[in-house]
Scaffold this motif. Structure first.
Motif, PDB file in Angstrom:
ATOM      1  N   GLU A 114       0.837  -1.196   0.000  1.00  0.00           N
ATOM      2  CA  GLU A 114       0.000   0.000   0.000  1.00  0.00           C
ATOM      3  C   GLU A 114       0.875   1.250   0.000  1.00  0.00           C
ATOM      4  O   GLU A 114       0.662   2.160  -0.801  1.00  0.00           O
ATOM      5  CB  GLU A 114      -0.914  -0.007   1.224  1.00  0.00           C
ATOM      6  CG  GLU A 114      -1.859   1.167   1.249  1.00  0.00           C
ATOM      7  CD  GLU A 114      -2.100   1.610   2.679  1.00  0.00           C
ATOM      8  OE1 GLU A 114      -1.592   0.960   3.604  1.00  0.00           O
ATOM      9  OE2 GLU A 114      -2.793   2.637   2.846  1.00  0.00           O
ATOM     10  N   SER A 115       1.861   1.270   0.866  1.00  0.00           N
ATOM     11  CA  SER A 115       2.698   2.467   0.935  1.00  0.00           C
ATOM     12  C   SER A 115       3.535   2.581  -0.326  1.00  0.00           C
ATOM     13  O   SER A 115       4.071   3.629  -0.644  1.00  0.00           O
ATOM     14  CB  SER A 115       3.588   2.422   2.163  1.00  0.00           C
ATOM     15  OG  SER A 115       4.772   1.727   1.894  1.00  0.00           O
ATOM     16  N   MET A 117       2.272   2.444  -3.059  1.00  0.00           N
ATOM     17  CA  MET A 117       1.342   3.035  -4.017  1.00  0.00           C
ATOM     18  C   MET A 117       0.889   2.096  -5.122  1.00  0.00           C
ATOM     19  O   MET A 117       0.709   2.521  -6.259  1.00  0.00           O
ATOM     20  CB  MET A 117       1.956   4.279  -4.656  1.00  0.00           C
ATOM     21  CG  MET A 117       2.265   5.362  -3.656  1.00  0.00           C
ATOM     22  SD  MET A 117       2.186   6.958  -4.470  1.00  0.00           S
ATOM     23  CE  MET A 117       1.102   7.845  -3.399  1.00  0.00           C
ATOM     24  N   LEU A 138      -9.086  -0.510   4.547  1.00  0.00           N
ATOM     25  CA  LEU A 138      -8.691  -0.161   3.178  1.00  0.00           C
ATOM     26  C   LEU A 138      -9.886  -0.215   2.242  1.00  0.00           C
ATOM     27  O   LEU A 138     -10.122   0.690   1.445  1.00  0.00           O
ATOM     28  CB  LEU A 138      -7.612  -1.129   2.677  1.00  0.00           C
ATOM     29  CG  LEU A 138      -6.200  -0.929   3.195  1.00  0.00           C
ATOM     30  CD1 LEU A 138      -5.281  -2.014   2.645  1.00  0.00           C
ATOM     31  CD2 LEU A 138      -5.674   0.439   2.784  1.00  0.00           C
ATOM     32  N   ASN A 141     -12.275   2.540   2.695  1.00  0.00           N
ATOM     33  CA  ASN A 141     -11.748   3.801   2.166  1.00  0.00           C
ATOM     34  C   ASN A 141     -11.722   3.830   0.646  1.00  0.00           C
ATOM     35  O   ASN A 141     -11.228   4.769   0.042  1.00  0.00           O
ATOM     36  CB  ASN A 141     -10.337   4.033   2.689  1.00  0.00           C
ATOM     37  CG  ASN A 141     -10.360   4.549   4.106  1.00  0.00           C
ATOM     38  OD1 ASN A 141     -11.252   5.304   4.474  1.00  0.00           O
ATOM     39  ND2 ASN A 141      -9.394   4.138   4.903  1.00  0.00           N
ATOM     40  N   PHE A 143     -10.158   1.678  -1.396  1.00  0.00           N
ATOM     41  CA  PHE A 143      -8.967   1.139  -2.042  1.00  0.00           C
ATOM     42  C   PHE A 143      -9.342  -0.144  -2.787  1.00  0.00           C
ATOM     43  O   PHE A 143      -9.983  -1.031  -2.220  1.00  0.00           O
ATOM     44  CB  PHE A 143      -7.900   0.853  -0.983  1.00  0.00           C
ATOM     45  CG  PHE A 143      -6.572   0.528  -1.559  1.00  0.00           C
ATOM     46  CD1 PHE A 143      -5.748   1.537  -2.017  1.00  0.00           C
ATOM     47  CD2 PHE A 143      -6.136  -0.785  -1.648  1.00  0.00           C
ATOM     48  CE1 PHE A 143      -4.508   1.242  -2.557  1.00  0.00           C
ATOM     49  CE2 PHE A 143      -4.901  -1.088  -2.189  1.00  0.00           C
ATOM     50  CZ  PHE A 143      -4.092  -0.071  -2.640  1.00  0.00           C
TER      51      PHE A 143
ATOM     52  N   MET B   1      -8.776   8.127   2.383  1.00  0.00           N
ATOM     53  CA  MET B   1      -7.736   7.397   1.663  1.00  0.00           C
ATOM     54  C   MET B   1      -6.545   8.282   1.345  1.00  0.00           C
ATOM     55  O   MET B   1      -5.454   7.823   1.102  1.00  0.00           O
ATOM     56  CB  MET B   1      -8.317   6.882   0.341  1.00  0.00           C
ATOM     57  CG  MET B   1      -7.540   5.721  -0.210  1.00  0.00           C
ATOM     58  SD  MET B   1      -7.456   4.354   0.946  1.00  0.00           S
ATOM     59  CE  MET B   1      -5.784   4.415   1.553  1.00  0.00           C
ATOM     60  N   HIS B   3      -3.386  10.148   1.318  1.00  0.00           N
ATOM     61  CA  HIS B   3      -2.184   9.859   2.077  1.00  0.00           C
ATOM     62  C   HIS B   3      -1.714  11.098   2.834  1.00  0.00           C
ATOM     63  O   HIS B   3      -1.701  12.195   2.297  1.00  0.00           O
ATOM     64  CB  HIS B   3      -1.080   9.386   1.136  1.00  0.00           C
ATOM     65  CG  HIS B   3      -0.920   7.910   1.151  1.00  0.00           C
ATOM     66  ND1 HIS B   3      -1.062   7.132   0.039  1.00  0.00           N
ATOM     67  CD2 HIS B   3      -0.624   7.068   2.154  1.00  0.00           C
ATOM     68  CE1 HIS B   3      -0.878   5.879   0.347  1.00  0.00           C
ATOM     69  NE2 HIS B   3      -0.594   5.797   1.624  1.00  0.00           N
ATOM     70  N   SER B  48       2.987   7.849   6.590  1.00  0.00           N
ATOM     71  CA  SER B  48       3.978   6.862   6.162  1.00  0.00           C
ATOM     72  C   SER B  48       4.639   7.415   4.915  1.00  0.00           C
ATOM     73  O   SER B  48       3.982   7.988   4.055  1.00  0.00           O
ATOM     74  CB  SER B  48       3.322   5.516   5.891  1.00  0.00           C
ATOM     75  OG  SER B  48       2.639   5.533   4.673  1.00  0.00           O
ATOM     76  N   PRO B  49       5.940   7.278   4.836  1.00  0.00           N
ATOM     77  CA  PRO B  49       6.671   7.916   3.747  1.00  0.00           C
ATOM     78  C   PRO B  49       6.269   7.348   2.387  1.00  0.00           C
ATOM     79  O   PRO B  49       5.852   6.202   2.290  1.00  0.00           O
ATOM     80  CB  PRO B  49       8.128   7.580   4.046  1.00  0.00           C
ATOM     81  CG  PRO B  49       8.077   6.405   4.945  1.00  0.00           C
ATOM     82  CD  PRO B  49       6.794   6.507   5.708  1.00  0.00           C
ATOM     83  N   ASN B  50       6.379   8.164   1.403  1.00  0.00           N
ATOM     84  CA  ASN B  50       6.020   7.766   0.049  1.00  0.00           C
ATOM     85  C   ASN B  50       7.257   7.257  -0.680  1.00  0.00           C
ATOM     86  O   ASN B  50       8.136   8.024  -1.046  1.00  0.00           O
ATOM     87  CB  ASN B  50       5.451   8.982  -0.669  1.00  0.00           C
ATOM     88  CG  ASN B  50       5.036   8.658  -2.075  1.00  0.00           C
ATOM     89  OD1 ASN B  50       5.580   7.756  -2.688  1.00  0.00           O
ATOM     90  ND2 ASN B  50       4.077   9.388  -2.585  1.00  0.00           N
ATOM     91  N   PRO B  51       7.307   5.937  -0.877  1.00  0.00           N
ATOM     92  CA  PRO B  51       8.511   5.373  -1.478  1.00  0.00           C
ATOM     93  C   PRO B  51       8.782   5.927  -2.869  1.00  0.00           C
ATOM     94  O   PRO B  51       9.928   6.106  -3.265  1.00  0.00           O
ATOM     95  CB  PRO B  51       8.192   3.887  -1.559  1.00  0.00           C
ATOM     96  CG  PRO B  51       7.043   3.656  -0.663  1.00  0.00           C
ATOM     97  CD  PRO B  51       6.277   4.946  -0.635  1.00  0.00           C
ATOM     98  N   ILE B  52       7.721   6.197  -3.597  1.00  0.00           N
ATOM     99  CA  ILE B  52       7.895   6.652  -4.975  1.00  0.00           C
ATOM    100  C   ILE B  52       8.709   7.946  -5.015  1.00  0.00           C
ATOM    101  O   ILE B  52       9.651   8.081  -5.798  1.00  0.00           O
ATOM    102  CB  ILE B  52       6.524   6.894  -5.637  1.00  0.00           C
ATOM    103  CG1 ILE B  52       5.652   5.667  -5.510  1.00  0.00           C
ATOM    104  CG2 ILE B  52       6.702   7.349  -7.070  1.00  0.00           C
ATOM    105  CD1 ILE B  52       5.403   4.920  -6.746  1.00  0.00           C
TER     106      ILE B  52
END
Lengths: 339, 339
Positions: A114-115, A117, A138, A141, A143, B1, B3, B48-52
């Motif tokens: 999920e994180s 994306m 989820l 929401n 998702f 939802m 982020h 939560s950090p956005n990896p992208i």
DNA sequence: TATTTTTCCGAAAACGTTTCCGAAAACGTT
DNA sequence: AACGTTTTCGGAAACGTTTTCGGAAAAATA
């Protein structure tokens, strides 16, 4: 190794970045000649767009996450093939994560994906999963999530199922019609709906023929070869030998067969066996195993289609669909009492 | 939802984005109390950090790509389990793509993964792959790639191999010692090194015992059940029946067994069979199949370790390593002529 | 010729991070 | 008091795209 970016192309041609972008994306607002020019030089310079940058902007990744309990039995790999067939054509990639039949891992995997994306998830629950609040959150929401085979009643989302009840009924009926009087059921773990459905089919088939089922005839077993082997060995040790076994899946059926053969019992003469979730092996082992065939590939494809559909409709009204797929009972010699 | 981003946290606390980032990453330049504050509110807000975004900045994705020819035989899924065991612990994810034994798909997959900024690739070549210039270019440019089992001499990179020659030799020798005089080899496709090595083992075992091998004894076959079945059927039709078969892998051996059994031949009395790349099935079929066991899980783990090692050393000097793993010959009744 | 419309392109913002640079404040030293 | 050092933080750039907005030039219309 340095990647050529849109900026490099722009600089080389003394154009603005936006112009190059327009050319590449074939947008309006661009003169034919400049577009051609850009396209050609981009080609020459070996430009390829950076998906990561695009994902950041578009807030989606064109990736879908697949969370499955295990990878050892053939079932899940086959489903994944189906998923990939559909998804790859539409420009999506899949991220596969295994939970190793462990609910904690499962939760961890879902959060990671999920994180990361992913645009949606395809999930089949662990046999241990009891707490589904995070998944539920989820889903609530909005998702996009599709669940296949191993689900939980609390999850109101699109689902691809197999008619476990019906085919368990047929499989059991087949054994009864072979004249078996004392059929045992190696059932899956209790918190999976499919286990309950298969058990119910087993019970109702008995009811139809007015046969009683003792609690001792139902044995909670796992889904692996060694689970079936262990449970069968226990029965043999206690001299409690049924005349037939209906197992919740093929590996546990195969495990039972191993234990029986090792102890000198004849299949199907002494004990007839029927499995579930046809695997490639069923046809190859000795004796060939009667089994309910699930359309693994179709399960994957259907799940993928449902997910893409949900991802794409975005802000529209989403109505969860449940699709129940059909199977077949492949009768082979492991269950044929009279030849 | 929606982020929660680092920006939201910053705004809520009236801090600069950079401060929040520092707090979250536990960097110097930050007062203890503010760090605590940030950490706590971030937690509360569900940040939560956005990896992208991170990937874009860091120019890497913490993902590694796995490109394999197929997913149907148990071999590759088992290797993937090994890969994942190592990689997941280190915070990497894997993107799996199948080439369906097609060189074009393979190239496409590799390009997709590369442009997706995977930090490295683990590849096993298609049986049809002849042109490896693109892979070679990547390797020469320093892109981390590990190849396992199915490789090509042109690719100078870390490789995990199995000693195909040695074990093919042993497998063949075993058949010779059983008294077989006319052994056929169902070999894999010619452009895979492993096929050539296994063939050479077959030939050299004959040489050791001063037995001649006719060209007709070597049959180019595929790796699937139906390939072995087809080739065996051809032999049966032309009444050209060997007294033993050494197949390049288990599925083709199993296919041969199916055809033989269907036509009333006895295994091992009429034809002894030895397979390769032990699969779970080998022990289950009738008769149990003698086969060379490859350490699938270890192959995956080793490949993953080599890749991570290469990814991490970055600008240092990279020395490609080739690791050859050991196996075992599991002798079962399919090859035991005299009991 | 004057005005409007159309065509084409550049500037800039945005996505969510990390990190470099510099500023302000606090502190210590002469 | 003057100065240097350290601590702590904010501003801004950067990663590579896409897209909106505005403006200039060209074309069309009056």
């Amino acid at each position: 190794m340095k990647h050529v970016t849109i900026k490099d192309v722009a600089k080389k041609l003394n154009l603005a970045i936006s112009t190059v972008s327009r050319a590449l994306n074939d947008k309006y607002d661009i003169r034919k000649e400049t577009r051609e020019l850009v396209l050609q030089t981009a080609q020459e310079m070996g430009y390829s767009p950076n998906p990561i940058a695009r994902h950041l902007l578009k807030q989606c990744s064109n990736q879908i996450g697949v969370v499955i309990p295990e990878f050892i039995n053939a079932f899940f790999p086959e489903v994944i093939i189906g998923i990939q067939e559909v998804v790859q054509k539409e420009g999506y990639q899949i991220l596969i994560m295994q939970s190793y039949e462990n609910a904690e891992n499962e939760l961890e995997n879902i959060k990671t994906l999920e994180s990361n994306m992913v645009d949606g998830l395809i999930v089949s629950l662990t046999k241990e999963t009891k707490d589904v609040t995070y998944l539920k959150k989820l889903i609530d929401n909005g998702f996009p999530i599709v669940i296949f085979n191993r689900t939980n009643e609390l999850l109101k989302t699109s689902t691809v199922l197999f008619d476990d009840y019906k085919w368990a009924f047929f499989a059991t009926e087949h054994l009864i019609l072979q004249g078996c009087k004392n059929i045992y059921h190696f059932m899956g773990t209790k918190n999976l709906t499919l286990s309950l459905n298969r058990k119910q089919g087993f019970l109702d088939a008995h009811k139809k023929y007015k046969m009683e089922v003792l609690p001792s005839q139902i044995i909670e077993c796992g889904f692996m070869i060694h689970d079936g082997e262990r449970e069968m060995e226990k029965l043999i040790q206690s001299k409690d030998i049924p005349d037939a076994i209906f197992a919740a899946n093929d590996p546990s059926a195969i495990g039972a067969m191993k234990a029986l053969k090792r102890n000198g019992y004849k299949i199907p003469e002494d004990v007839a066996i029927v499995g579930f979730t046809e695997s490639k092996v069923a046809d190859l082992i000795d004796p060939p195993l009667t089994s309910v065939a699930q359309p693994t590939n179709e399960i994957g494809q259907t799940a993928a289609r449902l997910l893409l559909q949900q991802i794409r409709l975005k802000e529209g009204v989403f109505v969860p669909q449940t699709i129940v797929l059909n199977g077949a009972l492949n009768i082979r010699s492991s269950s044929l009492k009279k030849i």
